[in-house]
Design an enzyme around this catalytic site. Structure first.
Site, PDB file in Angstrom:
ATOM      1  N   TYR A 147       9.015  30.306  71.133  1.00  0.00           N
ATOM      2  CA  TYR A 147       8.027  30.799  72.095  1.00  0.00           C
ATOM      3  C   TYR A 147       8.529  32.078  72.763  1.00  0.00           C
ATOM      4  O   TYR A 147       7.794  33.060  72.891  1.00  0.00           O
ATOM      5  CB  TYR A 147       7.756  29.718  73.140  1.00  0.00           C
ATOM      6  CG  TYR A 147       6.711  30.076  74.167  1.00  0.00           C
ATOM      7  CD1 TYR A 147       5.363  30.150  73.815  1.00  0.00           C
ATOM      8  CD2 TYR A 147       7.055  30.315  75.490  1.00  0.00           C
ATOM      9  CE1 TYR A 147       4.393  30.459  74.750  1.00  0.00           C
ATOM     10  CE2 TYR A 147       6.096  30.627  76.441  1.00  0.00           C
ATOM     11  CZ  TYR A 147       4.770  30.692  76.065  1.00  0.00           C
ATOM     12  OH  TYR A 147       3.807  31.014  76.997  1.00  0.00           O
ATOM     13  N   LYS A 151       6.881  35.881  72.590  1.00  0.00           N
ATOM     14  CA  LYS A 151       6.467  36.560  73.822  1.00  0.00           C
ATOM     15  C   LYS A 151       7.244  37.864  74.010  1.00  0.00           C
ATOM     16  O   LYS A 151       6.690  38.867  74.475  1.00  0.00           O
ATOM     17  CB  LYS A 151       6.659  35.632  75.028  1.00  0.00           C
ATOM     18  CG  LYS A 151       5.649  34.491  75.090  1.00  0.00           C
ATOM     19  CD  LYS A 151       4.226  35.023  75.249  1.00  0.00           C
ATOM     20  CE  LYS A 151       3.221  33.924  75.491  1.00  0.00           C
ATOM     21  NZ  LYS A 151       1.845  34.452  75.702  1.00  0.00           N
TER      22      LYS A 151
END
Length: 226
Positions: A147, A151
């Site tokens: 994740y 990002k």
């Protein structure tokens, strides 16, 4: 001034609150997400146009964008808000399926939507793209490797997008919100920011004077010190 706006990830949390806020301000909004029932509820409350789409599928991303622009008669603002994390786990435990799913939603889809938006906004020499990233991109949290990587990738992409878009009158903002009390989390966190508060903060970016560009903005709840 009324604007033509596309919001992704609008079936819950920040995206849902943002669609409510923008419609209340009188903007012409197209909201998208995967949950058709939630989109129906949102449309019933706000009157906004909704499009059910799975952003992990490239054809869905592109057809949704085309349909949104057709309905709006153009595009003034893109808000890339959709995001997902399958689970927290150590690096040796993540699966290829999890990696590809998070890549598709958190990096590929917003990148494609930015690309398509430039094709619409450059000829009109105006527009605004807001990429909702996360303060996770500014940290290195164990169990959040994939994740975080996606990002951080979106943050880098957005920074270059700003340099390529701004000479054409297109404003680009990278947002780094901190902890927000949404169903993105397994447990309620009332000490975190309310999604409505985050939505109001994002909506305010559309009202800044014409001679101001907010390139980056980091904001957190008072309980977070970094």
């Amino acid at each position: 001034m009324k604007k033509k706006i596309l919001v992704t990830g609008a079936t819950s949390g920040i995206g849902y609150a943002l669609a409510l806020e923008l419609c209340e301000k009188g903007h012409d909004v197209v909201a998208t997400g995967r949950n058709a029932q939630k989109l129906y509820e949102l449309s019933s409350v706000t009157g906004c146009h909704t499009i059910a789409a799975d952003l992990s599928i490239v054809d869905d991303v592109l057809s949704m964008f085309e349909s949104a622009c057709s309905h709006l008669g153009g595009l003034d603002v893109l808000i890339n808000n959709a995001g997902m994390i399958s689970r927290k786990c150590s690096i040796e435990d993540f699966t290829l399926e999890e990696y590809e799913a998070q890549y598709a939603i958190n990096l590929r889809a917003p990148s494609l939507l930015c690309r398509e938006s430039l094709k619409v906004m450059k000829p009109q020499q105006q527009g605004q793209i807001i990429n909702v990233i996360s303060t996770v991109a500014k940290r290195a949290n164990a169990t959040m490797s994939i994740y975080t990587a996606m990002k951080q990738g979106l943050a880098g992409f957005s920074a270059i997008l700003m340099k390529e878009a701004q000479p054409h009158g297109i404003k680009v903002t990278s947002l780094f919100p901190g902890g927000t009390d949404t169903n993105f989390r397994e447990a309620e966190r009332p000490e975190y920011m309310n999604p409505t508060s985050v939505a109001k903060t994002i909506a305010h970016l559309l009202e800044l004077p014409a001679d101001i560009v907010m390139h980056e903005m980091t904001f957190r709840p008072p309980v977070e010190l970094e």
